[in-house]
Scaffold this motif. Sequence first.
Motif, short mmCIF file in Angstrom:
data_model
loop_
_atom_site.label_atom_id
_atom_site.label_comp_id
_atom_site.label_asym_id
_atom_site.label_seq_id
_atom_site.Cartn_x
_atom_site.Cartn_y
_atom_site.Cartn_z
N GLY A 34 5.49 8.31 -1.19
CA GLY A 34 4.33 8.26 -2.10
C GLY A 34 3.98 9.60 -2.74
O GLY A 34 2.91 9.73 -3.33
N ARG A 39 0.86 -1.19 0.00
CA ARG A 39 0.00 0.00 0.00
C ARG A 39 0.89 1.23 0.00
O ARG A 39 1.67 1.45 0.91
CB ARG A 39 -0.90 0.00 1.24
CG ARG A 39 -2.11 -0.89 1.09
CD ARG A 39 -3.03 -0.71 2.30
NE ARG A 39 -3.82 0.51 2.19
CZ ARG A 39 -4.45 1.05 3.24
NH1 ARG A 39 -4.34 0.52 4.43
NH2 ARG A 39 -5.16 2.14 3.07
N ILE A 40 0.74 2.02 -1.02
CA ILE A 40 1.61 3.18 -1.17
C ILE A 40 0.92 4.44 -0.67
O ILE A 40 1.53 5.26 0.01
CB ILE A 40 2.00 3.36 -2.66
CG1 ILE A 40 2.68 2.10 -3.19
CG2 ILE A 40 2.90 4.56 -2.84
CD1 ILE A 40 3.91 1.66 -2.44
N LEU A 41 -0.36 4.60 -0.98
CA LEU A 41 -1.13 5.73 -0.47
C LEU A 41 -2.22 5.19 0.44
O LEU A 41 -2.97 4.28 0.06
CB LEU A 41 -1.73 6.54 -1.61
CG LEU A 41 -0.75 7.18 -2.60
CD1 LEU A 41 -1.50 7.93 -3.69
CD2 LEU A 41 0.21 8.11 -1.87
N LYS A 42 -2.29 5.74 1.65
CA LYS A 42 -3.25 5.22 2.63
C LYS A 42 -4.19 6.32 3.06
O LYS A 42 -4.00 6.96 4.09
CB LYS A 42 -2.49 4.67 3.84
CG LYS A 42 -1.46 3.59 3.47
CD LYS A 42 -0.48 3.33 4.59
CE LYS A 42 0.58 2.33 4.13
NZ LYS A 42 1.71 2.26 5.08
N GLY A 53 2.95 7.01 3.02
CA GLY A 53 1.64 6.93 2.40
C GLY A 53 0.54 7.70 3.11
O GLY A 53 -0.62 7.62 2.70
#
Lengths: 262, 242
Positions: free
Chosen positions: A60, A36-39, A233
Amino acid sequence: MNDTTRADPPTRRPATRADAPLLEIVGIDKSFGQSRILKGCSLDVRRGETVVLIGPSGSGKSTLLRCVNLLEPADGGDIFFEGANITGDFANAARIRREIGMVFQNFELFQHLSAAQNIMLAPMKVLGLSRADAHDVALDLLRKVRISDKADAFPDELSGGQQQRVAIARALAMKPKLMLYDEPTSALDPEMIREVLDVMADLSAEGMTSLVVTHEMGFARRAADKIVFMEDGRIVETASSEAFFGGSVNERAQRFLDQILH
Amino acid sequence: MMSLDLVFDYIVSPPFFHGAVLTLLITVTSLFFGVLAGLVIALMQETRSRPLQLFTLIYIWLFRGTPVLFQIIFIYNVLPSYGIRLSAFLSAVIALALNEGAYMAEILRSGLNAVKKGQRTAGLALGLTTSQVMRFIVLPQAARIVLPPMGNQMIGMLKTSALVSVIAVEELLLVANQTASASFRYLEALTAAGVYYLVLTTIFMALQAMLERSLDPKKRRRREKRPLLDRLLLATESADVR
Ligand SMILES: Nc1ncnc2c1ncn2[C@@H]1O[C@H](COP(=O)(O)OP(=O)(O)OP(=O)(O)O)[C@@H](O)[C@H]1O
Ligand SMILES: [Mg+2]
């Protein structure tokens, strides 16, 4: 289009068209494979505002910028541009991208075209300008980025700083409503950073709405209205320029700031 | 002693002239379809479809892994027993074109790959469509990269075309050989054919140099003229790289 029918997060009142931010990113998620790069990133950019996005390598930032102009599909969340939800609207991607200029770390000038031709290509092919009109536009913009004498030079005949200024002019030729800069000076020799940042700061001062990934804190101090700190992220701090440089930021942001200011 | 008069007579005689024309015809037709086949294969490789990729892999493996001579003889002699009856000329062109396609595909693909991904991204970010990016950004840059190796392939094809003499296509070498064995003037007959080959390759090299010049974006500002000899030397240099 119909942002009123969307279920916005409870903390966020649906913005009316008139006072809506130019760009509104709401809870964007993005994964590459398992990672998961952007959360759930949320971020607003208002008209005329310059927002500086900072954060450690791999947090990110580039991915977030690429999601904004649909170069990368987001997995979840929404992106509103001029009040319209553009998330996943790939059918209109080309039309949306016209309005959003992007400047890259490695300039990415088209190697087979001269400086002027680099600037003329999109206005001619996308906006349908005549060659003569596009040429006028190119010369005006080259003057604006202060390299009028290099119109006929090819990318490999220009210094990094000059190339990046041509790249900015190329993006401006589409009369974008928003400019995205992804570390525009980090591939440059120190003596060329200044000339590029000056051009960017001038544009910001003229009211060009900008979202800038950079670690040049001098630029941020000079041009930013808002500073956003991203880590792993997540957006962990959003502060006005005054608050940020006044030292009232959270601990993680302060630690990162101390690091880059060594 | 070599009789120059006889060489000259051979050169202007109808059989030699027709042989040379046929050689040129075979070369140009095979190249045309070869480049077409190469383009199709290269684009298939760019797709993400597994079956298509497997197909291209087998194609390239077959045509690069066997001698051209074998392919020519195979198509001419084996296909008829399956009811596919082709003239010698057609068999020759099909074999040469399919063979050429395998090499062209590799050249074209390396050209497309040499244009960095960031260039496409920059084009898309400006609002160009995918096909506009291909046409105005990727292809012009790829063309400049593939032209020298493609030129070498073309000159190579001119020489490879002599192989089709084995299936009795009356091209230049077969004419020379037949003339020689009838008259026992091997030196003169082969010299006449050699002159034709050299003239044709020289024309090809000149065409290649012209094309490379016209694709050079900076040509208009480079007024200096290279002497012809220099350019030919340059062309032979790039030919050695392969
Ligand atoms: N196309 C991709 N496929 C797989 N992983 C990717 C891809 N693009 C980025 N990543 C990964 O996503 C993470 C974030 O990348 P991103 O480029 O957005 O970070 P960044 O904040 O811009 O870093 P930097 O300061 O180094 O530019 C990295 O770990 C990177 O390896
Ligand atoms: Mg980055």
